[in-house]
Design a protein around this motif. Structure first.
Motif, PDB file in Angstrom:
ATOM      1  N   PRO A  41     -33.918   7.760 -34.182  1.00 27.79           N
ATOM      2  CA  PRO A  41     -33.973   6.392 -33.648  1.00 27.79           C
ATOM      3  C   PRO A  41     -34.799   6.299 -32.376  1.00 27.79           C
ATOM      4  O   PRO A  41     -35.022   7.297 -31.673  1.00 27.79           O
ATOM      5  CB  PRO A  41     -32.504   6.064 -33.392  1.00 27.79           C
ATOM      6  CG  PRO A  41     -31.857   7.388 -33.179  1.00 27.79           C
ATOM      7  CD  PRO A  41     -32.563   8.339 -34.093  1.00 27.79           C
ATOM      8  N   ASP A  44     -34.117   2.762 -27.379  1.00 27.07           N
ATOM      9  CA  ASP A  44     -33.178   1.636 -27.240  1.00 27.07           C
ATOM     10  C   ASP A  44     -32.027   1.747 -28.240  1.00 27.07           C
ATOM     11  O   ASP A  44     -30.868   1.493 -27.905  1.00 27.07           O
ATOM     12  CB  ASP A  44     -33.911   0.310 -27.443  1.00 27.07           C
ATOM     13  CG  ASP A  44     -34.841  -0.014 -26.282  1.00 27.07           C
ATOM     14  OD1 ASP A  44     -34.639   0.558 -25.186  1.00 27.07           O
ATOM     15  OD2 ASP A  44     -35.769  -0.817 -26.476  1.00 27.07           O
ATOM     16  N   VAL A  45     -32.347   2.122 -29.484  1.00 31.53           N
ATOM     17  CA  VAL A  45     -31.313   2.275 -30.501  1.00 31.53           C
ATOM     18  C   VAL A  45     -30.415   3.461 -30.170  1.00 31.53           C
ATOM     19  O   VAL A  45     -29.192   3.396 -30.333  1.00 31.53           O
ATOM     20  CB  VAL A  45     -31.935   2.447 -31.907  1.00 31.53           C
ATOM     21  CG1 VAL A  45     -30.852   2.681 -32.947  1.00 31.53           C
ATOM     22  CG2 VAL A  45     -32.759   1.215 -32.267  1.00 31.53           C
ATOM     23  N   GLN A 152     -24.577  -5.525 -33.412  1.00 32.04           N
ATOM     24  CA  GLN A 152     -25.901  -5.207 -32.882  1.00 32.04           C
ATOM     25  C   GLN A 152     -26.464  -3.945 -33.521  1.00 32.04           C
ATOM     26  O   GLN A 152     -27.639  -3.887 -33.887  1.00 32.04           O
ATOM     27  CB  GLN A 152     -25.820  -5.032 -31.360  1.00 32.04           C
ATOM     28  CG  GLN A 152     -25.422  -6.295 -30.609  1.00 32.04           C
ATOM     29  CD  GLN A 152     -25.189  -6.040 -29.129  1.00 32.04           C
ATOM     30  OE1 GLN A 152     -24.717  -4.964 -28.744  1.00 32.04           O
ATOM     31  NE2 GLN A 152     -25.514  -7.015 -28.301  1.00 32.04           N
ATOM     32  N   GLN A 153     -25.617  -2.942 -33.667  1.00 26.54           N
ATOM     33  CA  GLN A 153     -26.031  -1.662 -34.218  1.00 26.54           C
ATOM     34  C   GLN A 153     -26.451  -1.785 -35.673  1.00 26.54           C
ATOM     35  O   GLN A 153     -27.438  -1.177 -36.103  1.00 26.54           O
ATOM     36  CB  GLN A 153     -24.872  -0.670 -34.075  1.00 26.54           C
ATOM     37  CG  GLN A 153     -25.246   0.782 -34.200  1.00 26.54           C
ATOM     38  CD  GLN A 153     -24.020   1.671 -34.005  1.00 26.54           C
ATOM     39  OE1 GLN A 153     -22.910   1.305 -34.373  1.00 26.54           O
ATOM     40  NE2 GLN A 153     -24.215   2.831 -33.425  1.00 26.54           N
ATOM     41  N   GLN A 155     -27.838  -4.147 -37.166  1.00 27.37           N
ATOM     42  CA  GLN A 155     -29.131  -4.794 -37.331  1.00 27.37           C
ATOM     43  C   GLN A 155     -30.293  -3.840 -37.082  1.00 27.37           C
ATOM     44  O   GLN A 155     -31.436  -4.134 -37.455  1.00 27.37           O
ATOM     45  CB  GLN A 155     -29.247  -5.984 -36.362  1.00 27.37           C
ATOM     46  CG  GLN A 155     -28.161  -7.029 -36.494  1.00 27.37           C
ATOM     47  CD  GLN A 155     -28.172  -7.725 -37.839  1.00 27.37           C
ATOM     48  OE1 GLN A 155     -29.226  -8.108 -38.337  1.00 27.37           O
ATOM     49  NE2 GLN A 155     -27.002  -7.889 -38.424  1.00 27.37           N
ATOM     50  N   LEU A 156     -30.009  -2.694 -36.471  1.00 26.69           N
ATOM     51  CA  LEU A 156     -31.086  -1.809 -36.022  1.00 26.69           C
ATOM     52  C   LEU A 156     -31.095  -0.437 -36.681  1.00 26.69           C
ATOM     53  O   LEU A 156     -32.090   0.283 -36.565  1.00 26.69           O
ATOM     54  CB  LEU A 156     -30.986  -1.618 -34.497  1.00 26.69           C
ATOM     55  CG  LEU A 156     -31.067  -2.890 -33.640  1.00 26.69           C
ATOM     56  CD1 LEU A 156     -30.757  -2.561 -32.188  1.00 26.69           C
ATOM     57  CD2 LEU A 156     -32.443  -3.521 -33.768  1.00 26.69           C
ATOM     58  N   ALA A 157     -30.023  -0.056 -37.345  1.00 24.65           N
ATOM     59  CA  ALA A 157     -29.919   1.300 -37.884  1.00 24.65           C
ATOM     60  C   ALA A 157     -29.300   1.282 -39.272  1.00 24.65           C
ATOM     61  O   ALA A 157     -28.563   0.356 -39.629  1.00 24.65           O
ATOM     62  CB  ALA A 157     -29.083   2.184 -36.948  1.00 24.65           C
TER      63      ALA A 157
END
Length: 293
Positions: A41, A44-45, A152-153, A155-157
């Motif tokens: 990742p 930021d992630v 939030q997580q 949406q990104l991973a």
């Protein structure tokens, strides 16, 4: 998973259960990350993974410490207060406006907590169970923050990445706690933590592996779901956990379901459903506009 962790913690101790489950989950995550060729990742992630892993490590420690001392269904019922707390965290962190329905929902939730705790304060249970209830409530506060981080997580991973890093961060923190305990003088709380760490026997390893698979699967499933739907649509489904907790608590631990627990859970769930139906409120052109309008 909660029932498995309760049995495992009672068998080999809470710290052992947390450490070995985190290690097994990390190894499973490494294998799946390599098999699926998941990328490392971004910074930021990764920061988000570290934050949520830390929150969950403390949250899980409090929750499992609590369920060792109180009935499983009662602990699950108390944890349902988390979505209501998340409303106020969303207002604080995401600048969402709290509606009147959300306030009413919170009052119902607090009433439910009061009903459940009334039996303990009335002396129907031992002091250890009351301490367990307080630990579960503290865990629920962190779980509320976890709900926001989870959205939030997701949406990104990927689901596998989310589950892997949560176990990795938890294992790293528990390992650091064990290391620090070696350097902590006897009067302090951490003293003896590392000495309590031991390799489980064959039966306990089976429970460790079962808890790991259940935890990893649930984390990945949550990440997959929260990437595709809003939290307010998904959270009500979690209330089915109360039925499973009551059943497993009775079958495995011989725990009885009290009327105060049922009544309190009903009030908390009613409050959460009212809050979910309120929908998020945002500002537009100087007036309040409901997101579901």
């Amino acid at each position: 998973m909660d029932a498995t962790m309760k049995g495992l913690s009672l068998s080999i101790g809470l710290f052992n259960a947390l450490v070995w489950r985190a290690l097994a989950g990390t190894l499973l995550g490494v294998a799946l990350m390599l098999l699926m060729r998941q990328r490392w990742p971004s910074r930021d992630v990764l920061r988000l993974h570290l934050l949520r892993g830390t929150v969950v490590a403390v949250m899980a420690s409090l929750f499992f410490w609590g369920i060792m001392r109180m009935p499983l269904a009662e602990a699950i019922a108390l944890s349902f207060i988390a979505p209501l707390v998340a409303l106020y965290l969303a207002a604080l962190l995401l600048k969402e406006r709290i509606s009147q329905r959300a306030v009413l929902a919170s009052l119902l939730g607090l009433a439910g907590v009061a009903v459940i705790l009334s039996a303990r304060l009335g002396g129907s249970y031992d002091g250890g169970a009351l301490a367990g209830a307080i630990a579960v409530l503290l865990s629920a506060l962190l779980f509320a923050w976890n709900l926001i981080l989870q959205r939030q997580q997701a949406q990104l991973a990927s689901p596998v990445e989310v589950a892997f890093f949560q176990h990795l961060v938890m294992f790293a923190l528990f390992a650091l706690a064990a290391l620090a305990s070696w350097l902590t003088p006897a009067p302090f709380a951490l003293a003896g933590l590392a000495e309590s760490l031991r390799i489980p026997d064959a039966r306990s390893w089976m429970l460790v592996l079962l808890a790991t698979v259940l935890a990893f699967t649930s984390l990945a499933s949550f990440a997959w779901a929260y990437a595709r739907a809003e939290a307010q649509s998904l959270i009500p489904v979690e209330y089915s956990a109360f039925l499973w907790a009551a059943l497993l608590g009775w079958l495995i631990f011989g725990e009885r379901l009290t009327l105060s627990t049922i009544a309190g859970a009903a009030l908390i769930v009613a409050g959460c459903l009212i809050a979910a139906g309120a929908g998020p409120v945002r500002r537009r052109a100087g007036r309040d506009v409901r997101a579901d309008s």
